[in-house]
Motif scaffolding. Structure first.
Motif: not given
Length: 211
Positions: A66-75
């Motif tokens: 909810p704060q806009g922080q990335v908790i998971y990311k893949l490219e």
């Protein structure tokens, strides 16, 4: 009466399995689509995706709190899963990006489940020892969940295989058409060359004049 009650429990379990939160969507080329899910603090969540068709079967995936922080990311990923516990209450955002692809759209399957699975009515709600029928109901419930998951992933693999087969068939057709056109063209050129070899050439008027 007990038999009818336990049969009702099995049907309710089946309905709970069918109500799972999962969907498939079309991700356009050079685009990004986001989905939102409200999750309470300390609630467990399970996030899974798989690209079933389109291009190289890859997308960019980002999961934010909810704060806009990335908790998971893949490219440029084809499939993956991520399980986490919400650290705060609010709306979590899952975004799928296809900006790197200018021509091919993607078909993406998403499974986003929040919270623990509801207890079986009349079975998991009491603290006494389970009867043999109730234990069988639990086993059937777990088996149905496993079957649904297996069917879902089997359909995704089948869709990927069908797409690849269709692409391969199209390439084979194009290559066969080019080969056929090349063979016809070479045949016409050979006919023209052979006709020139066997064509009778008439003496010119100048040659008769010198005689």
């Amino acid at each position: 009466m007990n038999t009818q009650l336990n049969l009702a429990v099995v049907f309710l379990a089946l309905m709970q399995c069918i109500a799972a939160v999962e969907f498939t969507f079309d991700l356009a080329d050079n685009a990004e689509d986001c989905f939102y899910e409200e999750i309470k603090k300390n609630s467990s969540a399970y996030f899974e995706f798989q690209v079933s068709a389109g291009g190289q079967l890859d997308v960019d995936v980002t999961l934010k709190d909810p704060q806009g922080q990335v908790i998971y990311k893949l490219e440029k990923a084809t499939f993956d899963s991520h399980q986490f516990v919400a650290e705060s209450t609010g709306v979590y955002t899952a975004c799928f990006g296809n900006q790197f692809s200018a021509f091919s759209h993607k078909i993406v399957y998403v499974d986003f489940q929040v919270g623990e699975e509801p207890a079986l009515p009349g079975v998991d709600e009491h603290a006494t020892v389970l009867t043999q029928m109730e234990t069988s109901s639990q086993a059937i419930h777990k088996g149905l969940n496993d079957i649904l998951d297996a069917q879902t992933h089997h359909r995704l693999r089948e869709a990927q295989g069908r797409k690849r087969a269709e692409d391969l068939n199209q390439r084979v057709m194009v290559w066969s058409s080019l080969e056929t056109a090349a063979v016809i063209l070479i045949g016409l050129v050979q006919i023209m060359v052979l006709r020139n070899f066997f064509t009778d050439r008439k003496p010119s008027q100048a040659h008769y004049g010198r005689l």
